[in-house]
Design an enzyme around this catalytic site. Structure first.
Site, PDB file in Angstrom:
ATOM      1  N   GLY A  63      22.811 -94.914 -13.726  1.00  0.00           N
ATOM      2  CA  GLY A  63      24.081 -93.483 -13.781  1.00  0.00           C
ATOM      3  C   GLY A  63      25.050 -93.446 -12.454  1.00  0.00           C
ATOM      4  N   SER A  64      26.143 -92.430 -12.611  1.00  0.00           N
ATOM      5  CA  SER A  64      26.914 -92.150 -11.903  1.00  0.00           C
ATOM      6  C   SER A  64      25.812 -91.363 -10.026  1.00  0.00           C
ATOM      7  CB  SER A  64      28.277 -91.169 -12.040  1.00  0.00           C
ATOM      8  OG  SER A  64      27.962 -90.132 -12.277  1.00  0.00           O
ATOM      9  N   SER A  65      26.927 -91.809  -8.952  1.00  0.00           N
ATOM     10  CA  SER A  65      26.324 -90.935  -8.064  1.00  0.00           C
ATOM     11  C   SER A  65      26.213 -89.638  -7.410  1.00  0.00           C
ATOM     12  CB  SER A  65      27.550 -91.253  -6.410  1.00  0.00           C
ATOM     13  OG  SER A  65      28.876 -91.096  -7.224  1.00  0.00           O
TER      14      SER A  65
END
Lengths: 136, 401
Positions: A63-65
């Site tokens: 998933g995103s940071s």
């Protein structure tokens, strides 16, 4: 029953003891309900199960940071974060989130551990001394 | 890890408490990856998120006196002026964004509020050592530009911007930048949308660095942006190679460093269809709105939409998310007027996963981006995913086949 001890490598410091929950899939903490610790991501290996206050055993993060840190933060605020995390493939987003949220995390656990550990086992993670132990 | 005198002084608090805190976190990250030292960076991008954890961390550093040595560009929260003017945000949510703005301003960030800095505002050179967070950004800077960044979290990238250093491990080393998974693409890759779906096949591709073959000779920046964004929605990828296209993969041998791949995966049209079935709401329904720009749309994409809807009326709301300079260019070039007249909006500085979209809760949207559909699930917003053309038609007619 014999106590079982396995070596591991520290990622985030600390010691914790909790019931194990094992996920075959990578985890994205944002699609976990903060109020219950339940995984709400459709088609996830442990969809519908709660990882609140458990020793969470999973391959890696995804998933995103930003969402890993926020997901863990929201769980933490409600006391529903995992007590400890055991992973196989460290990645920076997950590692930095665990460090900042002060949740013990280890990797490189003796492969034999994965042959014996099951859901519900009481697992103690001592990141500082590099030991994972099955207590039941 | 062995620190230089300056780095040790940072850790010991001689540069202030905030810098010491940032350095402490970075040393812990470095030690977990068995890094031997810290190396300087020349650029950073922080995936600001305007979420509670983001604000908590930024304010904590600011209060402790931290200041960025390397001014990072930042991701979007939501555009305060746009949403305040439309009375679409509560006072509470507006205050959160204002505080986030103030915190990052105080830390000395470049307030770019854009998630595609690698296309225009913060473009690294080949071999440059940098700290980029934002899931579409890290693979782009590594793979397409040949710069060197680990897959930083928003927090670790902010720490790097403050100290000016990163621990040396992972993708900073030549040997860790070689591919290990051969991905033979047999699917038809015609539009940037096809790369969205290809990127969503992370489960099938597996952990590591994919090396793509079988892709067209020219691949647009939008396609490359989408591929990286979705690889990091379906998995965690720091970089990829495209044989004969990306700079570190002139040949298949170079991409794998002369070693045999661990895995080989073949991707067909069926794989793309199957993944779409898994991630999208079913079609044949009415939709309530259309949303594009996750990651932010380019000027070319805005132009494409403007040309398609020029002189027509949209049946449903259309929100096109871009950077503020794409918006400015769209205003200058007349695209903004065209889209406004049709009933759509170009929204600058804004992310789909923000509280400004609370009026969409419980509604069904249409988007071309799986990432756009993925994160807002937690806000009770769900999407049908289709190619851009179908999405535009759905906004015009109010329904999707």
């Amino acid at each position: 029953m014999d106590k079982k001890k396995f070596s591991c490598h520290k990622i985030s410091e600390g010691v914790a003891e909790a019931e194990a929950i094992i996920s075959k899939d990578d985890i994205m903490f944002y699609l976990i309900e903060p109020e219950t610790g339940k995984i709400i991501e459709p088609a996830h290996d442990i969809e519908g199960k709660s990882m609140a206050k458990k020793t969470l055993i999973f391959p890696s993060g995804k998933g995103s940071s930003v969402v890993q840190a926020d997901g863990l933060y929201q769980l933490n605020q409600r006391g529903n974060a995992p007590k400890a995390m055991i992973i196989q493939y460290p990645e920076t987003v997950l590692v930095s989130s665990a460090i900042i949220m002060e949740i013990p995390m280890v990797d490189k656990v003796d492969p034999e551990f994965y042959e014996v550990v099951k859901d519900g086992d009481l697992v103690r993670v001592d990141a500082d001394n590099g030991i994972v132990e099955i207590l039941n | 890890m062995i620190l230089t005198q300056e780095q040790q002084d940072m850790l010991d608090g001689k540069y202030g408490e905030g810098t010491a805190f940032a350095m402490k976190i970075q040393v812990a990250i470095g030690e977990s990856f068995d890094a031997k030292r810290m190396v300087p960076i020349t650029r950073a991008h922080v995936a600001l998120s305007n979420q509670e954890a983001d604000l908590w961390f930024a304010e904590k550093l600011l209060k402790a006196g931290a200041k960025c040595r390397i001014a990072p560009t930042v991701n979007p929260g939501f555009c305060l002026s746009f949403f305040k003017n439309k009375s679409m945000v509560s006072k509470e949510d507006a205050d959160l964004m204002q505080r986030t703005h103030n915190a990052y301003k105080g830390l000395g960030a470049v307030l770019s509020y854009n998630c595609t800095p690698y296309i225009d505002t913060n473009v690294p050179n080949y071999g440059e050592v940098i700290a980029f967070s934002e899931s579409s950004a890290t693979p782009y800077v590594n793979s397409v530009w040949g710069a060197r960044s680990n897959r930083e979290g928003a927090n670790s990238a902010l720490c790097a911007a403050i100290t000016g250093y990163v621990p040396e491990y992972g993708l900073l080393f030549d040997e860790n930048r070689k591919g290990n998974i051969l991905v033979e693409v047999k699917a038809d890759m015609k539009t940037p949308y096809d790369y969205h779906l290809l990127g969503m096949l992370g489960k099938k591709i597996g952990n590591g660095i994919p090396v793509f073959t079988g892709l067209p000779k020219h691949i647009s920046k939008e396609s490359l942006r989408n591929l990286g964004a979705q690889l990091n929605t379906s998995g965690a990828y720091g970089m990829f190679h495209i044989v004969g296209f990306t700079p570190e993969a002139p040949t298949i041998d170079a991409a794998f460093g002369g070693v045999k791949p661990d895995r080989k995966v073949v991707i067909t049209n069926d794989d793309l269809t199957e993944i779409l079935d898994e991630i999208s709401l079913k079609g044949n329904r009415n939709i309530d709105f259309a949303m594009f720009g996750c990651p932010h749309f380019t000027l070319e994409e805005v132009k494409y939409i403007a040309e398609k809807i020029k002189g027509k009326k949209l049946k449903k709301e259309m929100w096109i998310l871009t950077s503020s300079h794409v918006k400015e260019m769209a205003v200058r070039m007349g695209f903004d007027d065209i889209i406004l007249e049709s009933g759509g909006f170009i929204v600058p500085d804004t992310c789909p996963d923000q509280p400004c979209w609370s009026h969409l809760k419980g509604k069904v949207g249409i988007t071309e981006s799986p990432k756009c559909a993925y994160y807002p699930q937690r806000r009770g917003i769900h999407f049908v995913i289709r190619d851009l053309e179908t999405c535009i038609n759905a906004a015009l007619t109010g329904e999707v086949k």
